[in-house]
Design a protein around this motif. Structure first.
Motif, PDB file in Angstrom:
ATOM      1  N   LEU A 144       0.844  -1.191   0.000  1.00  0.00           N
ATOM      2  CA  LEU A 144       0.000   0.000   0.000  1.00  0.00           C
ATOM      3  C   LEU A 144       0.881   1.242   0.000  1.00  0.00           C
ATOM      4  O   LEU A 144       1.908   1.294   0.679  1.00  0.00           O
ATOM      5  CB  LEU A 144      -0.904   0.005   1.238  1.00  0.00           C
ATOM      6  CG  LEU A 144      -1.952   1.135   1.306  1.00  0.00           C
ATOM      7  CD1 LEU A 144      -3.024   0.934   0.246  1.00  0.00           C
ATOM      8  CD2 LEU A 144      -2.586   1.195   2.699  1.00  0.00           C
ATOM      9  N   SER A 145       0.473   2.237  -0.783  1.00  0.00           N
ATOM     10  CA  SER A 145       1.137   3.544  -0.733  1.00  0.00           C
ATOM     11  C   SER A 145       0.066   4.603  -0.506  1.00  0.00           C
ATOM     12  O   SER A 145      -1.098   4.431  -0.889  1.00  0.00           O
ATOM     13  CB  SER A 145       1.909   3.824  -2.019  1.00  0.00           C
ATOM     14  OG  SER A 145       1.075   3.724  -3.153  1.00  0.00           O
ATOM     15  N   VAL A 146       0.466   5.690   0.135  1.00  0.00           N
ATOM     16  CA  VAL A 146      -0.480   6.736   0.536  1.00  0.00           C
ATOM     17  C   VAL A 146       0.053   8.086   0.070  1.00  0.00           C
ATOM     18  O   VAL A 146       1.226   8.413   0.300  1.00  0.00           O
ATOM     19  CB  VAL A 146      -0.664   6.759   2.073  1.00  0.00           C
ATOM     20  CG1 VAL A 146      -1.683   7.825   2.469  1.00  0.00           C
ATOM     21  CG2 VAL A 146      -1.086   5.390   2.590  1.00  0.00           C
ATOM     22  N   LEU A 147      -0.803   8.861  -0.588  1.00  0.00           N
ATOM     23  CA  LEU A 147      -0.426  10.200  -1.052  1.00  0.00           C
ATOM     24  C   LEU A 147      -0.997  11.246  -0.103  1.00  0.00           C
ATOM     25  O   LEU A 147      -2.199  11.261   0.178  1.00  0.00           O
ATOM     26  CB  LEU A 147      -0.948  10.432  -2.470  1.00  0.00           C
ATOM     27  CG  LEU A 147      -0.640  11.797  -3.100  1.00  0.00           C
ATOM     28  CD1 LEU A 147       0.874  12.016  -3.230  1.00  0.00           C
ATOM     29  CD2 LEU A 147      -1.313  11.930  -4.459  1.00  0.00           C
TER      30      LEU A 147
ATOM     31  N   LYS B 176       3.297   5.471  11.717  1.00  0.00           N
ATOM     32  CA  LYS B 176       2.200   4.645  12.203  1.00  0.00           C
ATOM     33  C   LYS B 176       1.742   3.580  11.212  1.00  0.00           C
ATOM     34  O   LYS B 176       0.783   2.861  11.477  1.00  0.00           O
ATOM     35  CB  LYS B 176       1.017   5.547  12.568  1.00  0.00           C
ATOM     36  CG  LYS B 176       1.363   6.523  13.695  1.00  0.00           C
ATOM     37  CD  LYS B 176       0.189   7.422  14.044  1.00  0.00           C
ATOM     38  CE  LYS B 176       0.563   8.369  15.188  1.00  0.00           C
ATOM     39  NZ  LYS B 176      -0.552   9.262  15.564  1.00  0.00           N
ATOM     40  N   THR B 177       2.405   3.510  10.069  1.00  0.00           N
ATOM     41  CA  THR B 177       2.038   2.504   9.075  1.00  0.00           C
ATOM     42  C   THR B 177       3.277   2.070   8.306  1.00  0.00           C
ATOM     43  O   THR B 177       4.266   2.816   8.220  1.00  0.00           O
ATOM     44  CB  THR B 177       0.982   3.064   8.093  1.00  0.00           C
ATOM     45  OG1 THR B 177       0.748   2.100   7.070  1.00  0.00           O
ATOM     46  CG2 THR B 177       1.449   4.345   7.429  1.00  0.00           C
ATOM     47  N   ASN B 178       3.202   0.889   7.755  1.00  0.00           N
ATOM     48  CA  ASN B 178       4.301   0.400   6.907  1.00  0.00           C
ATOM     49  C   ASN B 178       4.127   0.806   5.448  1.00  0.00           C
ATOM     50  O   ASN B 178       4.975   0.496   4.612  1.00  0.00           O
ATOM     51  CB  ASN B 178       4.388  -1.129   6.996  1.00  0.00           C
ATOM     52  CG  ASN B 178       4.843  -1.590   8.368  1.00  0.00           C
ATOM     53  OD1 ASN B 178       5.686  -0.949   9.001  1.00  0.00           O
ATOM     54  ND2 ASN B 178       4.277  -2.697   8.844  1.00  0.00           N
ATOM     55  N   ALA B 179       3.038   1.476   5.149  1.00  0.00           N
ATOM     56  CA  ALA B 179       2.795   1.909   3.767  1.00  0.00           C
ATOM     57  C   ALA B 179       3.832   2.943   3.346  1.00  0.00           C
ATOM     58  O   ALA B 179       4.333   3.721   4.169  1.00  0.00           O
ATOM     59  CB  ALA B 179       1.390   2.499   3.650  1.00  0.00           C
ATOM     60  N   ASP B 180       4.160   2.955   2.039  1.00  0.00           N
ATOM     61  CA  ASP B 180       4.990   4.030   1.499  1.00  0.00           C
ATOM     62  C   ASP B 180       4.183   5.317   1.519  1.00  0.00           C
ATOM     63  O   ASP B 180       3.017   5.334   1.090  1.00  0.00           O
ATOM     64  CB  ASP B 180       5.405   3.725   0.057  1.00  0.00           C
ATOM     65  CG  ASP B 180       6.471   2.649  -0.033  1.00  0.00           C
ATOM     66  OD1 ASP B 180       7.243   2.502   0.928  1.00  0.00           O
ATOM     67  OD2 ASP B 180       6.520   1.951  -1.066  1.00  0.00           O
ATOM     68  N   ILE B 181       4.780   6.396   1.992  1.00  0.00           N
ATOM     69  CA  ILE B 181       4.076   7.688   2.050  1.00  0.00           C
ATOM     70  C   ILE B 181       4.680   8.623   1.004  1.00  0.00           C
ATOM     71  O   ILE B 181       5.867   8.949   1.042  1.00  0.00           O
ATOM     72  CB  ILE B 181       4.175   8.326   3.449  1.00  0.00           C
ATOM     73  CG1 ILE B 181       3.700   7.347   4.528  1.00  0.00           C
ATOM     74  CG2 ILE B 181       3.347   9.616   3.477  1.00  0.00           C
ATOM     75  CD1 ILE B 181       2.251   6.944   4.450  1.00  0.00           C
ATOM     76  N   TYR B 182       3.851   9.018   0.062  1.00  0.00           N
ATOM     77  CA  TYR B 182       4.251   9.986  -0.960  1.00  0.00           C
ATOM     78  C   TYR B 182       3.761  11.369  -0.524  1.00  0.00           C
ATOM     79  O   TYR B 182       2.607  11.526  -0.119  1.00  0.00           O
ATOM     80  CB  TYR B 182       3.617   9.669  -2.315  1.00  0.00           C
ATOM     81  CG  TYR B 182       3.881   8.296  -2.868  1.00  0.00           C
ATOM     82  CD1 TYR B 182       5.093   7.638  -2.663  1.00  0.00           C
ATOM     83  CD2 TYR B 182       2.906   7.649  -3.630  1.00  0.00           C
ATOM     84  CE1 TYR B 182       5.325   6.376  -3.197  1.00  0.00           C
ATOM     85  CE2 TYR B 182       3.130   6.388  -4.177  1.00  0.00           C
ATOM     86  CZ  TYR B 182       4.346   5.757  -3.950  1.00  0.00           C
ATOM     87  OH  TYR B 182       4.560   4.514  -4.490  1.00  0.00           O
TER      88      TYR B 182
END
Length: 749
Positions: A471-474, A486-492
């Motif tokens: 999961l990635s988050v923009l 707070k998350t392992n998601a990639d943050i853009y």
């Protein structure tokens, strides 16, 4: 002659008559489309057979012909595209105009003899993009219409340093959105502007705005008629007239007026002052404020229809209604007279293929003589081997026609095939007939060798270990950076179109949060591009996501891992190959315009990551104009240096079909129009569970009708559960986020 350099006048041709009109009016080049692969699907367009006749006519008048292949091409269309390109390489076409990165790849690898022009759909507005396109073998770029003369001059110099010519639209319809990144028609009707099917919803009537406007997104037409000297001095190579949907009388009139303007500049070094004829054909009034850099509310007109009658009334100030009616009738009569005169002119020239007569003669023991005659020339050709009286198949009309049918794919056609000169039953090898065919084709094609058709090798499907997509988050606010902890998601983190005023603040933010990944927008112009490059060099990130190919070029040059964003418009496997092989790209977002079946057809290169945005506000268009001038009003009459950096507003508009759209201007960004409901596609997670490497969710604060009922951290958690295929996860996502749409995934392009 006062000046030496000549600038090309490039004219539109939507059908054979308008192409004839452009040639006769003095165009140096015309651009036209076939009935496939071109971005004016509503034009009549021409057949391949017509194209050959047009080429013959144009070249006889020292006019070049460029073919528009300027759409994005889905996977199942690739065989038809290759078939067309195999034919085009054996024509005298002077260039092809291209948008799709996969098509650029195919042209560069397999069809090197074709000159490649980058379409305006590629949104070229900074120097990195020119270098990017040059590496993909583009010899010319059509610069974005939004650029001012100083930006054009700079990019033209960069182009020339990289052996790339520049072309600028100087007359005709203006799009309110940057071309290539307008999805309004696609989202509303399934008719994608990137496929030549734009239904022009921007020109629809809307519920009257607070400023009293009914057509708040409707721009005046572009006309740089009085700026021809500045364009000449900027070094621009081609002046392009828009109008492939316009009729022959429009094309002739506009090209003729522009031809005379250029000739006046060449011969007298002055700029003509009479543009009255331009107002006598279809127009929405004219503006040149993008070119001058004076972006203002004067660019808009609250009526998308023909302005010529109203203009006549404005300049004449008729004293009575009777005189107004008389003036209008006179203009209608003049329009009809212009049409009749042009019609007579175009009837006087022939755009058909040239008739050819072929006479065969010979007897056993003599060479076969082939005499070729046309209205323009004649020549004789002899076989190297002599005719014989025994063999597999006796020489006959059917046999020869079968071997010589390729002549009908040239600018000529076989009108007569005469074998009366053949004595008795004689034989010749198929190989010898093929050799004769090639020699004749060589002469018919202007002493150019015939290129054998290529058979496109299949892309090898690499079976790699497929894992659960990540999961990635923009995001775009500093408060949301806490998500990185707070998350392992990639943050853009989405950077603005212009962030020079926040440069130090943003650089420090990334320096302090090393896991944060820069996400670059699709439009970065001039000084903003220079600032973005400096940011990239100072930060030296491990990975970036970019929707701008100019930033992609710099990442490639600097050895930074980069991912192509959703607005790079990737829709076929060859675009993926192009990015990987030519630009060392590590992954790409697949366009959200594609349907499930269109996505499934893609083949991923080895060691390449596929990304897909499953939740986001749908940006319908991005504009350099101030949209609030027409909607809510603005105290400033024109856009100034502080507008992009500081303006922060939002408003909504609703058309008469009850479709609402959100207009948003955030600090550092251009104006954007968003769809009423956000895109949410949870189905792709189960439809293609291992196809993508990563799914992105966009949690930026963009105001739409879609509501999020839980916190951003909870949203992230819900999507993580969805990717983990937890029971009920899909229902929980849809309950937490609503209303939404995924019509693009259902309809495709």
């Amino acid at each position: 002659m006062v000046t030496k350099r000549k600038i090309e006048l490039l004219a539109p041709g939507g059908d054979v008559d308008s192409i004839k009109a452009a040639i006769l009016a003095g165009a140096n080049a015309v651009y036209c489309g076939l009935d496939q692969f071109n971005a004016r699907n509503r034009a009549v367009n021409i057949s391949f057979n017509h194209l050959q006749g047009i080429l013959h006519l144009a070249h006889a008048h020292n006019c070049e012909v460029f073919l528009t292949l300027n759409i994005i091409v889905i996977e199942r269309e690739i065989p038809a595209l290759i078939s067309l390109l195999n034919k085009l390489v054996n024509t005298s076409i002077d260039g092809v105009i291209v948008q799709d990165l996969g098509m650029l790849y195919l042209l560069q690898k397999y069809f090197k003899s074709l000159n490649v022009h980058a379409s305006t759909q590629l949104t070229t507005h900074n120097q990195g993009q020119i270098k990017f396109l040059s590496k993909l073998s583009a010899t010319r770029v059509n610069l974005s219409r939004e650029l001012n003369i100083h930006e054009i001059k700079h990019l033209t110099a960069v182009g020339h340093e990289n052996n790339v010519l520049t072309e600028v639209f100087v007359h005709g319809s203006n799009c309110i959105s940057f071309s290539g990144i307008c999805y309004m028609s696609s989202v509303l009707t399934g008719n994608s502007g990137n496929r030549g099917r734009c239904s022009q919803p921007c020109r629809d009537q809307y519920i009257t705005s607070a400023t009293g406007k009914e057509y708040p997104l409707n721009l005046k037409d572009n006309s740089a008629f009085f700026n021809v000297k500045e364009l000449y001095d900027a070094g621009v190579d081609s002046l392009k007239i828009e109008g492939r949907i316009k009729k022959f009388d429009y094309v002739y009139t506009v090209v003729d007026v522009w031809r005379k303007q250029l000739d006046t500049l060449y011969n007298q070094n002055i700029v003509g002052t009479d543009n009255s004829l331009l107002y006598k054909v279809f127009n929405r009034d004219f503006s040149n404020t993008l070119l001058t850099g004076e972006i203002s509310k004067s660019m808009f007109i609250d009526n998308p229809r023909d302005h010529s009658i109203k203009h006549l009334s404005e300049i004449n100030s008729y004293a009575s209604a009777d005189k107004l009616e008389s003036g209008q009738l006179q203009l209608y009569q003049e329009k009809e007279e212009i049409k009749a005169i042009v019609e007579q002119k175009i009837k006087s020239v022939n755009a058909e293929k040239v008739a050819m007569q072929i006479y065969l003669s010979g007897a056993s023991g003599t060479p076969l003589k082939v005499a070729v005659k046309t209205t323009e020339a004649s020549f004789d050709m002899f076989s190297e081997c002599k005719l014989v009286d025994k063999g597999t198949e006796a020489l006959s009309e059917a046999m020869v026609l079968k071997r010589f049918k390729a002549f009908n794919d040239t600018e000529y056609f076989i009108e007569e095939l005469n074998l009366n000169g053949i004595v008795g039953d004689v034989y010749i090898s198929f190989k010898e007939l093929t050799s004769l065919k090639k020699k004749i084709l060589f002469l018919l094609n202007g002493s150019k060798e015939t290129i054998d058709p290529i058979r496109l090798p299949a892309i090898k499907k690499i079976e790699e270990e497929r894992r659960k997509p990540s999961l990635s988050v923009l995001i775009s606010s500093q408060e949301d950076v806490l998500l990185t902890q707070k998350t392992n998601a990639d943050i853009y983190f989405c950077l603005p179109n212009s962030f020079k005023s926040r440069y130090s603040e943003l650089l420090e933010l990334f320096m302090q949060n090393k896991s944060l990944i820069p996400y670059f927008p699709s439009v970065i112009i001039g000084e903003d591009y220079a600032v973005a490059l400096d940011f990239l060099q100072q930060l030296k990130p491990k990975t970036i996501v970019t929707n701008n190919t100019g930033i992609a070029w710099e990442a490639y040059r600097l050895g930074i891992k980069w991912i192509a964003g959703p607005q790079v418009n990737i829709v076929n496997s060859y675009s993926l190959l192009s990015l990987k092989e030519k630009m060392n790209c590590s992954g790409a977002f697949i366009s959200n315009e594609l349907s499930l079946q269109q996505i499934k057809a893609l083949i991923t290169p080895s060691d390449f990551a596929l990304h897909y945005s499953i939740y986001h506000p749908i940006v319908l268009m991005t504009s350099r104009q101030c949209l609030f001038h027409q909607v809510t009003g603005c105290e400033k009459k024109k856009v100034d240096a502080t507008c992009i950096a500081t303006c922060e507003k939002s408003a909504s508009i609703t058309n008469l079909k009850n479709n609402s759209f959100q207009i948003e201007k955030s600090k550092g960004n251009y104006h954007a129009v968003y769809n009423e409901n956000n895109f949410l596609n949870t189905a792709v997670c189960s439809d293609l569970p291992t196809f993508f490497s990563a799914f992105m969710i966009d949690l930026r604060e963009v105001k739409t009708e879609t509501k999020r009922l839980v916190s951003k951290l909870e949203i992230v958690s819900l999507f993580e559960n969805l990717l983990d295929r937890k029971t009920g996860a899909e229902i929980k996502v849809k309950t937490a986020i609503y209303p939404t749409t995924n019509t693009q995934y259902e309809k495709g392009i």
